[in-house]
Design an enzyme around this catalytic site. Structure first.
Site, PDB file in Angstrom:
ATOM      1  N   ARG A 195       0.872  -1.176   0.000  1.00 27.11           N
ATOM      2  CA  ARG A 195       0.000   0.000   0.000  1.00 27.11           C
ATOM      3  C   ARG A 195       0.906   1.222   0.000  1.00 27.11           C
ATOM      4  O   ARG A 195       1.685   1.438   0.935  1.00 27.11           O
ATOM      5  CB  ARG A 195      -0.908   0.012   1.236  1.00 27.11           C
ATOM      6  CG  ARG A 195      -1.624   1.331   1.411  1.00 27.11           C
ATOM      7  CD  ARG A 195      -2.735   1.308   2.435  1.00 27.11           C
ATOM      8  NE  ARG A 195      -3.897   0.600   1.930  1.00 27.11           N
ATOM      9  CZ  ARG A 195      -5.148   0.797   2.359  1.00 27.11           C
ATOM     10  NH1 ARG A 195      -5.405   1.694   3.296  1.00 27.11           N
ATOM     11  NH2 ARG A 195      -6.152   0.099   1.852  1.00 27.11           N
ATOM     12  N   HIS A 202      -7.194   0.346  -6.605  1.00 29.01           N
ATOM     13  CA  HIS A 202      -7.479  -0.443  -5.392  1.00 29.01           C
ATOM     14  C   HIS A 202      -8.189  -1.732  -5.840  1.00 29.01           C
ATOM     15  O   HIS A 202      -9.348  -1.975  -5.515  1.00 29.01           O
ATOM     16  CB  HIS A 202      -8.345   0.370  -4.434  1.00 29.01           C
ATOM     17  CG  HIS A 202      -8.337  -0.118  -3.017  1.00 29.01           C
ATOM     18  ND1 HIS A 202      -7.550  -1.169  -2.588  1.00 29.01           N
ATOM     19  CD2 HIS A 202      -9.034   0.300  -1.919  1.00 29.01           C
ATOM     20  CE1 HIS A 202      -7.758  -1.364  -1.291  1.00 29.01           C
ATOM     21  NE2 HIS A 202      -8.650  -0.496  -0.865  1.00 29.01           N
ATOM     22  N   GLN A 253     -10.009  -4.205  -3.442  1.00 31.63           N
ATOM     23  CA  GLN A 253     -11.323  -3.702  -3.039  1.00 31.63           C
ATOM     24  C   GLN A 253     -12.375  -4.091  -4.077  1.00 31.63           C
ATOM     25  O   GLN A 253     -13.469  -4.554  -3.740  1.00 31.63           O
ATOM     26  CB  GLN A 253     -11.257  -2.171  -2.881  1.00 31.63           C
ATOM     27  CG  GLN A 253     -12.569  -1.549  -2.471  1.00 31.63           C
ATOM     28  CD  GLN A 253     -12.982  -1.946  -1.065  1.00 31.63           C
ATOM     29  OE1 GLN A 253     -12.217  -1.788  -0.118  1.00 31.63           O
ATOM     30  NE2 GLN A 253     -14.184  -2.472  -0.904  1.00 31.63           N
ATOM     31  N   ASP A 255     -17.331   6.525  -2.268  1.00 28.00           N
ATOM     32  CA  ASP A 255     -16.092   6.481  -1.498  1.00 28.00           C
ATOM     33  C   ASP A 255     -15.906   7.875  -0.895  1.00 28.00           C
ATOM     34  O   ASP A 255     -16.627   8.824  -1.249  1.00 28.00           O
ATOM     35  CB  ASP A 255     -14.918   6.102  -2.430  1.00 28.00           C
ATOM     36  CG  ASP A 255     -13.579   6.004  -1.706  1.00 28.00           C
ATOM     37  OD1 ASP A 255     -13.570   5.889  -0.460  1.00 28.00           O
ATOM     38  OD2 ASP A 255     -12.530   6.056  -2.383  1.00 28.00           O
ATOM     39  N   CYS A 259     -16.542   1.480   0.179  1.00 29.67           N
ATOM     40  CA  CYS A 259     -15.349   0.699   0.543  1.00 29.67           C
ATOM     41  C   CYS A 259     -14.931   0.930   1.990  1.00 29.67           C
ATOM     42  O   CYS A 259     -14.225   0.102   2.553  1.00 29.67           O
ATOM     43  CB  CYS A 259     -14.201   1.028  -0.397  1.00 29.67           C
ATOM     44  SG  CYS A 259     -13.766   2.779  -0.379  1.00 29.67           S
ATOM     45  N   ARG A 266     -13.694  -8.600   1.881  1.00 21.76           N
ATOM     46  CA  ARG A 266     -12.286  -8.384   1.543  1.00 21.76           C
ATOM     47  C   ARG A 266     -11.475  -9.649   1.828  1.00 21.76           C
ATOM     48  O   ARG A 266     -10.652 -10.087   1.022  1.00 21.76           O
ATOM     49  CB  ARG A 266     -11.712  -7.207   2.362  1.00 21.76           C
ATOM     50  CG  ARG A 266     -12.282  -5.842   2.010  1.00 21.76           C
ATOM     51  CD  ARG A 266     -11.812  -5.359   0.647  1.00 21.76           C
ATOM     52  NE  ARG A 266     -10.376  -5.319   0.539  1.00 21.76           N
ATOM     53  CZ  ARG A 266      -9.617  -4.298   0.931  1.00 21.76           C
ATOM     54  NH1 ARG A 266     -10.163  -3.215   1.438  1.00 21.76           N
ATOM     55  NH2 ARG A 266      -8.294  -4.330   0.786  1.00 21.76           N
TER      56      ARG A 266
HETATM   57  N1   CP Z   1     -11.340  -0.079   2.154  1.00 20.33           N
HETATM   58  C1   CP Z   1     -10.082  -0.091   2.620  1.00 20.33           C
HETATM   59  O1   CP Z   1      -9.127  -0.342   1.884  1.00 20.33           O
HETATM   60  O2   CP Z   1      -9.975   0.212   3.942  1.00 20.33           O
HETATM   61  P1   CP Z   1      -8.627   0.466   4.748  1.00 20.33           P
HETATM   62  O3   CP Z   1      -8.051   1.773   4.241  1.00 20.33           O
HETATM   63  O4   CP Z   1      -9.041   0.559   6.182  1.00 20.33           O
HETATM   64  O5   CP Z   1      -7.674  -0.648   4.490  1.00 20.33           O
HETATM   65  N1  NVA Z   2      -9.944   6.531  -2.001  1.00 21.43           N
HETATM   66  C1  NVA Z   2      -9.582   6.207  -0.641  1.00 21.43           C
HETATM   67  C2  NVA Z   2      -9.814   4.769  -0.380  1.00 21.43           C
HETATM   68  C3  NVA Z   2      -9.566   4.335   1.041  1.00 21.43           C
HETATM   69  C4  NVA Z   2      -9.794   2.868   1.234  1.00 21.43           C
HETATM   70  C5  NVA Z   2      -8.132   6.568  -0.415  1.00 21.43           C
HETATM   71  O1  NVA Z   2      -7.292   6.338  -1.316  1.00 21.43           O
HETATM   72  O2  NVA Z   2      -7.817   7.098   0.643  1.00 21.43           O
END
Ligand code: CP
Ligand code: NVA
Length: 291
Positions: free
Chosen positions: A100, A127, A130, A209, A249, A277
């Site tokens: 990440r 993502h 997700q 989102d 999400c 997930r």
């Molecule tokens: N939806 C998602 O990726 O959540 P987190 O940022 O908590 O991992």
């Molecule tokens: N679009 C958001 C998703 C979080 C799971 C971000 O990138 O912060």
């Protein structure tokens, strides 16, 4: 050949459907697979996470593997060791690595320089894990995916992009409604519009989102102003197909992109989606890592 999962485009349609079928089997019997027996999977988090960390860490343990959480500040990466050398070392010790981070290029470099599967746990651009859970949730709610429609309403961000890409592979119609300045770029198969009501017409899933993604904090006020007409509420859901469900999400900001009534009400599958997930990612890991 080493398989990666960086944008979701790495999966063919039959593979994607097999992953979703397998995820349903694993959900029904969470401890039925030891596909990662004695395997180590590194999980590098350069950004905060609740769901992704929990679901990967628990899922890898359920598959008999060992998840290794790595924070860049604790690695020599933070002192200038190259991604190339890091990829070589990871490849000598673990069977796969999830990342990440912000730049998609970092994942591409790890994939190019290492010899183990690399999977995307969220970048600024994508993502895809997700999106797997989102489609799994849709499968549970509606059965077959072909001919179904998802309307994404809000910021044209990483989550919207992955939904458009992976949804198209699954044969789902995807419409994205965003205000000027926050649009998704054209993605093959996705319908782009400014009008949330137009996007949700005939939709089985209405998805949103956050308005301020990680890394977008400097423009938070402008985003909230532009995106306020894109909130998911019961009135917007009334324009969707009968029996449509809301997805998000998470993390959510109730009162911003989604109302409290929808987030905790009877027309959502959001909390099942968060659980999914783990099941979807276990099926993905079986595909990427298991011999
Ligand atoms: N939806 C998602 O990726 O959540 P987190 O940022 O908590 O991992
Ligand atoms: N679009 C958001 C998703 C979080 C799971 C971000 O990138 O912060």
């Amino acid at each position: 050949m080493t398989r990666h999962f960086l944008t979701g485009e790495e999966l063919s349609a039959p593979e994607l459907h097999r992953v979703l079928d397998r995820a349903l089997e694993l959900k029904a019997a969470p401890r039925s697979s030891r596909a990662l027996e004695a395997a180590c999977v590194a999980l590098i988090f350069e950004k905060p996470s609740t769901r992704t960390r929990l679901s990967f860490e628990a899922g890898i343990a359920e598959l008999g593997g060992h998840p290794m959480i790595l924070r860049p500040g604790e690695m020599q990466l933070s002192r200038g060791e190259s991604v190339k050398d890091t990829a070589r070392i990871l490849s000598r010790h673990v069977q796969a690595v999830g990342v990440r981070t912000g730049p998609d290029a970092l994942l591409e470099e790890l994939a190019a320089e290492g010899t183990i599967p690399v999977f995307n746990m969220l970048t600024a651009g994508h993502h895809p894990c997700q999106a797997l859970a989102d489609l799994l949730t849709m499968r549970e709610a509606f059965g077959e995916l072909a001919g179904r429609k998802i309307a994404y309403v809000g910021d044209g961000n990483n989550v919207a992009r992955s939904l458009a890409i992976v949804g198209a592979i699954a044969g789902v119609e995807v419409a994205v409604a965003s205000p000027e300045g926050y649009e998704l770029e054209p993605v093959a198969g996705a319908q782009l519009t400014r009008d949330p009501v137009e996007a949700v017409a005939g939709a089985h899933v209405v998805y949103t989102d956050v308005w301020v993604s990680m890394g977008d904090e400097d423009t938070a006020d402008a985003r909230r102003a532009a995106l306020t007409p894109y909130r998911i509420d019961d009135a917007l859901l009334d324009h969707a197909a009968p029996g449509a469900v809301a997805l998000h999400c998470l993390p959510a900001h109730p009162g911003e992109e989604i109302t409290d009534a929808v987030l905790y009400g009877p027309r959502q599958r959001i909390w099942d989606q968060a659980e999914n997930r783990r099941h979807a990612q276990k099926a993905l890991l079986e595909l990427l890592v298991a011999p």
